[in-house]
Design an enzyme around this catalytic site. Sequence first.
Site, PDB file in Angstrom:
ATOM      1  N   GLU A 196      12.930  10.140   2.735  1.00 54.31           N
ATOM      2  CA  GLU A 196      11.648  10.346   2.037  1.00 54.31           C
ATOM      3  C   GLU A 196      10.613  10.996   2.937  1.00 54.31           C
ATOM      4  O   GLU A 196       9.657  11.613   2.445  1.00 54.31           O
ATOM      5  CB  GLU A 196      11.064   9.005   1.550  1.00 54.31           C
ATOM      6  CG  GLU A 196      12.005   8.181   0.695  1.00 54.31           C
ATOM      7  CD  GLU A 196      12.710   7.119   1.500  1.00 54.31           C
ATOM      8  OE1 GLU A 196      12.636   5.938   1.092  1.00 54.31           O
ATOM      9  OE2 GLU A 196      13.324   7.458   2.531  1.00 54.31           O
ATOM     10  N   SER A 246       0.848  -1.191   0.000  1.00 52.65           N
ATOM     11  CA  SER A 246       0.000   0.000   0.000  1.00 52.65           C
ATOM     12  C   SER A 246       0.881   1.238   0.000  1.00 52.65           C
ATOM     13  O   SER A 246       1.931   1.282   0.653  1.00 52.65           O
ATOM     14  CB  SER A 246      -0.889  -0.005   1.239  1.00 52.65           C
ATOM     15  OG  SER A 246      -1.537   1.238   1.380  1.00 52.65           O
ATOM     16  N   GLU A 274      12.375   4.437  10.529  1.00 58.45           N
ATOM     17  CA  GLU A 274      11.390   5.053   9.641  1.00 58.45           C
ATOM     18  C   GLU A 274      11.455   6.572   9.723  1.00 58.45           C
ATOM     19  O   GLU A 274      11.412   7.268   8.698  1.00 58.45           O
ATOM     20  CB  GLU A 274       9.990   4.574  10.012  1.00 58.45           C
ATOM     21  CG  GLU A 274       8.901   5.155   9.106  1.00 58.45           C
ATOM     22  CD  GLU A 274       7.503   4.772   9.561  1.00 58.45           C
ATOM     23  OE1 GLU A 274       6.656   4.537   8.700  1.00 58.45           O
ATOM     24  OE2 GLU A 274       7.261   4.733  10.776  1.00 58.45           O
TER      25      GLU A 274
END
Length: 568
Positions: A367, A320, A362
């Site tokens: 990004e 996803s 993370e």
Amino acid sequence: MAEGVMYVDNIRVEFDDTHKSVLEVCQKAGVEMPNFCFHSDLSVYGACRMCMVEEEDGKIEAACQMAPRDGLKIRTNTSRLLRYRRTILELILSAHCRDCTACPKNRDCRLQEMAMRFGIHDIRFGDTRAHYEEDRSSPAITVDMNKCILCGDCVRVCEEVQGMSILRFAGRGPDLHIATVNDEKLKNTHCVSCGQCSAVCTTGAITVKNEIGLAWKALHDPTKRVVIQIAPAVRVAVGEAYGYDRGENVLDQLVTALKIMGADEVYDTIFGADLTVREEGAEFLRRLESGENLPLMTSCCPAWVRYVEQERPQFLKNLSSALSPMQMFATVLKDSYQEKDKADGRTTYHIAIMPCTAKKMEAARPEFRRFGVPNVDLVLTTQEIIKMIKESGIHFRQLEKESPDLPYGMGSGAAEIFGTTGGVAEAVVRYCLPDKSKNALRMIRHSGLRGVEGVRFASVRIGERDVRIAIAHGLANASKLLDKIEAGEVEVDLVEVMSCVGGCVGGAGQPYALMQGKLARAEGLYEIDRSAMFKRAERNPVLNTMYASGLTERAHELLHHAYTEKKP
């Protein structure tokens, strides 16, 4: 193995097929056997030899490797065994860094506990060990092999539970040590930062990366507005450090503690989870209709995402594009506070309190920065926030309760269960199911989405279609599932993967617990869901207002990311 009766220190103990070893029979008899390398969730290794027992004929054997048998009589605490154990402890301590007061595991270390239990105060043996450079290269954990006792727990959990085999035994005899493949720094390996090696480490050899100092620096900086989000799994685990039962929800006490410590605003990650459900649910419905890139695979777990990027890039198209709840919340928060920061002359510094070490990785991904600024400035684990509260001198059990702030402190019951295996899939199904009745919720609850099996399957009728769902927790189980999907042995439409066994409630940043403890935490989340004001993400009134006020047009920009293949 037949059922029977054993005698442990003259105590008659019945056993059955559930007792796989003499050590477990001893535990049933009320004898806490000393050990370093026995974990009921891992294979039996028998390296430490601390759990030796003595039979009637004088033979001694490791209880963890010894099968129970009818009529067996053993002693667990003879003078011979006591000398044996003390000698083992002395040998281990002679080759161990003993800077205990400065160790992250001080007062929570199995070796320290055993040394105190057996009264070890003097070490007769010299230190002949090799000394190793500390490895701080990982964004999630710190490795100091000078504190390793070679119990092998980290090697086994990495291989057996996560299927990664990043750690191994290297060398022989006195040179035996734990190392990475090719002796690389951890950041140069395929490590996904799940941190489960730190969770099972009995000493301070592998620990969660400590970033408490950065948190205090931000909290004490008047130019920063410190805004905190708290993940669902944290609220049912943090209380364990203060005498609460596993699974008890202490979110409101935690909010109060954070405000006392200097936080300006405290919100709930379930707000971000509702965002994830809506975006991922809509994406899933689109894929079901088009038939493209099925099965849809959840992307909430950062260790799982990194695993796909590195090990199974052929499945990247299935991931996803919806961000994790932590990132969804942080992106919306930082975006909405830009004008407020300009007006106040302050900078919003965002801290996420998570059950997971991989969230540190993370948060550091390039990004997940906008205009050069990270969405999440700092991730603290449950363990770290417990230490900070204790450092503050706060009497946690005496705190008054304070709810998370609004508007980002509100979320659905579906968001609460994100913290347990099967929770994300169930939340997405609740969103996608046209039938919004209580009966539909009961049907979902008994559909097979909930459970403890490492890989399990369920089928739910959505509209005119039977939607097939697969759930895996533990990366070794996920790997087996992917193999079956790739081979065409199973056909599914939706796949949920959490890298930690039990889901986020079993994250490496949590206080350590075996499976029963993780299940108690999961039940705590289900209890919160049962009493939630609303059960589905689409009923969150704050989100409905935000979507109507322009979030719909900006959702792809703010809330999605296309993952690509990565090399370590």
